[in-house]
Write a protein that holds these residues in place. Structure first.
Motif, PDB file in Angstrom:
ATOM      1  N   MET A 187       0.862  -1.187   0.000  1.00  0.00           N
ATOM      2  CA  MET A 187       0.000   0.000   0.000  1.00  0.00           C
ATOM      3  C   MET A 187       0.893   1.230   0.000  1.00  0.00           C
ATOM      4  O   MET A 187       2.032   1.187   0.482  1.00  0.00           O
ATOM      5  CB  MET A 187      -0.902   0.000   1.226  1.00  0.00           C
ATOM      6  CG  MET A 187      -0.173   0.119   2.545  1.00  0.00           C
ATOM      7  SD  MET A 187      -1.310   0.184   3.905  1.00  0.00           S
ATOM      8  CE  MET A 187      -1.892  -1.479   3.938  1.00  0.00           C
ATOM      9  N   PRO A 188       0.391   2.335  -0.560  1.00  0.00           N
ATOM     10  CA  PRO A 188       1.179   3.561  -0.508  1.00  0.00           C
ATOM     11  C   PRO A 188       1.331   4.018   0.934  1.00  0.00           C
ATOM     12  O   PRO A 188       0.445   3.773   1.764  1.00  0.00           O
ATOM     13  CB  PRO A 188       0.350   4.581  -1.295  1.00  0.00           C
ATOM     14  CG  PRO A 188      -0.777   3.847  -1.875  1.00  0.00           C
ATOM     15  CD  PRO A 188      -0.879   2.503  -1.246  1.00  0.00           C
ATOM     16  N   MET A 189       2.436   4.677   1.214  1.00  0.00           N
ATOM     17  CA  MET A 189       2.668   5.092   2.590  1.00  0.00           C
ATOM     18  C   MET A 189       1.595   6.056   3.079  1.00  0.00           C
ATOM     19  O   MET A 189       1.277   6.108   4.258  1.00  0.00           O
ATOM     20  CB  MET A 189       4.044   5.705   2.720  1.00  0.00           C
ATOM     21  CG  MET A 189       4.512   5.706   4.139  1.00  0.00           C
ATOM     22  SD  MET A 189       6.220   6.082   4.290  1.00  0.00           S
ATOM     23  CE  MET A 189       6.932   4.498   4.125  1.00  0.00           C
ATOM     24  N   SER A 190       1.004   6.813   2.155  1.00  0.00           N
ATOM     25  CA  SER A 190      -0.037   7.749   2.566  1.00  0.00           C
ATOM     26  C   SER A 190      -1.281   7.021   3.071  1.00  0.00           C
ATOM     27  O   SER A 190      -2.075   7.580   3.808  1.00  0.00           O
ATOM     28  CB  SER A 190      -0.401   8.677   1.404  1.00  0.00           C
ATOM     29  OG  SER A 190      -0.677   7.914   0.266  1.00  0.00           O
ATOM     30  N   GLU A 191      -1.437   5.754   2.669  1.00  0.00           N
ATOM     31  CA  GLU A 191      -2.549   4.970   3.224  1.00  0.00           C
ATOM     32  C   GLU A 191      -2.127   4.235   4.485  1.00  0.00           C
ATOM     33  O   GLU A 191      -2.957   3.896   5.325  1.00  0.00           O
ATOM     34  CB  GLU A 191      -3.042   3.943   2.198  1.00  0.00           C
ATOM     35  CG  GLU A 191      -3.902   4.540   1.113  1.00  0.00           C
ATOM     36  CD  GLU A 191      -4.234   3.509   0.043  1.00  0.00           C
ATOM     37  OE1 GLU A 191      -4.271   2.299   0.356  1.00  0.00           O
ATOM     38  OE2 GLU A 191      -4.424   3.926  -1.114  1.00  0.00           O
ATOM     39  N   PHE A 192      -0.827   3.982   4.555  1.00  0.00           N
ATOM     40  CA  PHE A 192      -0.311   3.233   5.705  1.00  0.00           C
ATOM     41  C   PHE A 192      -0.522   4.009   7.006  1.00  0.00           C
ATOM     42  O   PHE A 192      -0.915   3.467   8.018  1.00  0.00           O
ATOM     43  CB  PHE A 192       1.170   2.932   5.481  1.00  0.00           C
ATOM     44  CG  PHE A 192       1.815   2.192   6.607  1.00  0.00           C
ATOM     45  CD1 PHE A 192       1.548   0.842   6.811  1.00  0.00           C
ATOM     46  CD2 PHE A 192       2.685   2.829   7.469  1.00  0.00           C
ATOM     47  CE1 PHE A 192       2.140   0.158   7.852  1.00  0.00           C
ATOM     48  CE2 PHE A 192       3.278   2.145   8.516  1.00  0.00           C
ATOM     49  CZ  PHE A 192       3.000   0.806   8.706  1.00  0.00           C
ATOM     50  N   PHE A 193      -0.243   5.325   6.957  1.00  0.00           N
ATOM     51  CA  PHE A 193      -0.499   6.169   8.130  1.00  0.00           C
ATOM     52  C   PHE A 193      -1.930   6.649   8.061  1.00  0.00           C
ATOM     53  O   PHE A 193      -2.363   7.174   7.046  1.00  0.00           O
ATOM     54  CB  PHE A 193       0.447   7.372   8.142  1.00  0.00           C
ATOM     55  CG  PHE A 193       1.875   6.994   8.351  1.00  0.00           C
ATOM     56  CD1 PHE A 193       2.323   6.645   9.600  1.00  0.00           C
ATOM     57  CD2 PHE A 193       2.765   6.982   7.300  1.00  0.00           C
ATOM     58  CE1 PHE A 193       3.642   6.274   9.809  1.00  0.00           C
ATOM     59  CE2 PHE A 193       4.084   6.615   7.496  1.00  0.00           C
ATOM     60  CZ  PHE A 193       4.524   6.258   8.758  1.00  0.00           C
ATOM     61  N   ARG A 194      -2.661   6.490   9.136  1.00  0.00           N
ATOM     62  CA  ARG A 194      -4.075   6.865   9.109  1.00  0.00           C
ATOM     63  C   ARG A 194      -4.314   8.133   9.916  1.00  0.00           C
ATOM     64  O   ARG A 194      -3.634   8.401  10.902  1.00  0.00           O
ATOM     65  CB  ARG A 194      -4.918   5.709   9.649  1.00  0.00           C
ATOM     66  CG  ARG A 194      -4.722   4.432   8.861  1.00  0.00           C
ATOM     67  CD  ARG A 194      -5.503   3.289   9.460  1.00  0.00           C
ATOM     68  NE  ARG A 194      -6.932   3.434   9.241  1.00  0.00           N
ATOM     69  CZ  ARG A 194      -7.849   3.013  10.097  1.00  0.00           C
ATOM     70  NH1 ARG A 194      -7.491   2.433  11.210  1.00  0.00           N
ATOM     71  NH2 ARG A 194      -9.114   3.185   9.839  1.00  0.00           N
TER      72      ARG A 194
END
Lengths: 369, 217
Positions: A187-194
């Motif tokens: 997953m893109p890192m922008s999705e990894f961090f919520r």
């Protein structure tokens, strides 16, 4: 520290299988963050799974991306020729974080899951509604603390993500690879961090990690020709301190014009706040005055850029449409920081002080045109 | 060079400070000054349940050391209590001060932030392993000698950590300039503020080691 069960995994698959057997267990790689929290009674792990010997410790070239495996030590990552050549900002941020002793121990995967540094997170008597120490669902609320988040806060949390290394990874659009009982996924890192609001609305943890997932690697896209990268970190002492606020900006230049840009900030929010900033090339008008100097190499180009203090807002970087109508050659990205001298008692979320900012002035074109 | 007390002087007194401390650690029950902090620190493993004890073998300074230790013991605790190598100092016990720095497989690490049982297969080098059996300053490791000659310490509490960190720093090659030395030695806090002399010592050791190796570091 409470007694815990200790198992040593010998492969990533075995580690995931062990985690599936004991869901409340924690993985330990470098161990420093995990053991620090266990010592302080903040994270009460009934079991730990030692993953230090499962391999996953190489940096490899995968054509259009560089794969950094999760157990590469921070030192090895920062000093790897591929990283220095293609993602200098990652190397730069790692060297600006912690100390060589800690960087020798710390793993890349663990760094992505760095726990917040706010005082209430580290104080068991203050830390609110801690759900048995699962890093994913810890909250700390309130308090006037310079390590608190100032953006994207939520009534239930003021934690900020203190990671340095994740910032350029976010800005450069890294992909996180995970291994779970059902196989590998990414997953893109922008999705990894919520976001806090996302956690509140949908439940789950701060990271888009399943209960049994293991981070196996991060893929960092190679930044091609014309990219300038710079990371600026504001901290209380010159070395070995967490960022009060830090920001990373990457600009892609063509003939003196910015054609692509990305920024990310750390220390201000739990989410790293990366917003790719991509203008349409048609909108970009030629500058009247061409910058004549050209830099020989791309990856080192950032070293010619200078940092300086000025005043403006971080919001400009967060609102892409407005700022890109006039694409700047002289780009300025500013951050709101916290004042360590704040005695007003107001929460930091309402008291935004433009403390520090950084400016990429004199970014030079380095693309043959 | 200033006259300094050597280990030889200690031995002439019959009982050195170090051997006194070591013997008192072994018999904490009979410790005449049962200071709470010392007692709590040094007897914690004895109080732990037998169920928490594990057998562990560590490779320290080239020797294999077997011990029975609480499974929660940090590597620092095992080195100091079980192996008896008290040269590695316990400072903050939280990774802030660097006083406990040792080399794990050649790289400097903080044993206070890692479990002893995670290091069964690693080679651990402590300050005692740099120049084992050295009786005179000349027999010391170049870094130890440089600290001695350049006064790279005052109270000495951080010195073993500083020296191990400097050895790691020189091995890594991050010693080009004074600024670089200061940056890469920043994980070791010296409350006496002997930093200028520590930097001098690292420079001297660097020059000496590179001369001995015949290469510039």
């Amino acid at each position: 520290m409470r007694a815990y069960a200790y198992v040593c995994a010998d492969s990533p698959e075995a580690a995931v299988a062990l985690k599936a057997e004991t869901p409340e267990a924690h993985f330990v790689a470098g161990g420093k963050n995990q053991i620090d929290l266990m010592k302080m009674g903040i994270r009460r792990s009934p079991a730990i799974i030692d993953i230090a010997k499962i391999g996953l410790d190489t940096v490899e070239d995968r054509g259009d991306a560089i794969r950094i495996e999760a157990l590469v030590s921070n030192t090895a990552c920062a000093e790897h020729p591929l990283i220095i050549e293609h993602a200098y900002a990652v190397s730069m941020t790692i060297v600006k974080g912690a100390t060589q002793q800690i960087r020798n121990m710390a793993s890349v995967g663990g760094n992505l899951l760095r726990s917040p540094r706010s005082v209430c997170y580290y104080d068991p008597s203050v830390h609110n509604a801690r759900s048995d120490g699962m890093h994913a669902t810890s909250y700390s609320v309130g308090g006037v603390d310079r390590m608190n988040a100032i953006l994207g806060t939520h009534p239930r949390t003021t934690d900020a993500n203190p990671s340095d290394m994740a910032v350029p990874m976010m800005a450069l659009g890294a992909i996180v690879n995970l291994l779970g009982p059902d196989g590998a996924r990414d997953m893109p890192m922008s999705e990894f961090f919520r976001l806090a609001a996302q956690v509140e609305a949908e439940g789950g943890g701060w990271y888009a990690l399943g209960p049994f997932d293991l981070i196996t690697s991060a893929d960092l896209p190679k930044t091609g020709t014309g990219w300038n990268q710079h990371y600026h970190k504001v901290r209380e002492r010159q070395s070995y301190a967490f960022a009060l606020v830090s920001g990373m900006a990457a600009f892609r230049l063509n003939c003196g014009r910015i054609i692509d840009a990305s920024v990310a900030a750390s220390g201000v929010a739990r989410f790293l706040g990366a917003f790719p900033w991509r203008p349409h090339s048609r909108v970009v008008r030629p500058r009247r005055r061409r910058l004549s100097r050209r830099l020989p190499a791309v990856s080192r180009a950032h070293s010619r850029s200078t940092c300086m203090l000025s005043s403006s807002t971080f919001y400009r970087a967060f609102s892409p449409a407005r700022s890109l109508r006039r694409p700047p050659v002289r780009a300025t990205v500013q951050c709101f920081g916290r004042s360590r001298y704040d005695r007003t008692g107001r929460t930091q979320a309402h008291y935004r002080l433009p403390l520090h900012c950084f400016s990429l002035s004199s970014v030079q074109p380095n693309h043959e045109c | 060079m200033r006259k300094k007390r050597t280990s030889k002087d200690d031995k002439t007194n019959g009982l050195s400070r170090r051997s006194f401390l070591r013997s008192s650690v072994a018999g904490t029950a009979a410790l005449p000054f049962a200071d709470g902090r010392v007692e709590a620190e040094e007897t914690a493993p004895e109080r732990s349940d037998a169920a928490n004890l594990i057998d562990l073998t560590l490779n320290v300074n080239g020797n294999t050391r077997s011990m029975r230790v609480d499974h929660r013991a940090s590597l620092l605790g095992a080195l100091r209590r079980q192996v008896g190598l008290t040269g590695t100092k316990k400072g903050c016990d939280a990774g802030h001060c660097g006083a406990c720095t040792v080399l794990v497989s050649g790289k400097r690490q903080l044993p206070c932030l890692t479990f002893a049982q995670c290091h069964k297969s690693d080679d651990i080098t402590t300050i005692e392993g740099l120049a084992p059996g050295a009786e005179t300053p000349e027999g010391l490791h170049p870094v130890q000698r440089a600290f001695y000659e350049r006064d790279g310490y005052q109270c000495g509490a951080c010195t073993p950590g500083q020296i191990m960190s400097a050895v790691g720093c020189i091995n890594d090659g991050h010693i080009g300039t004074r600024a670089e030395i200061r940056e890469y030695m920043s994980g070791n806090i010296c409350r006496c503020g002997a930093y200028p002399y520590i930097t001098d010592a690292v420079e001297q050791a660097r020059d000496e080691i590179s001369e001995a190796r015949g290469t510039s570091l």
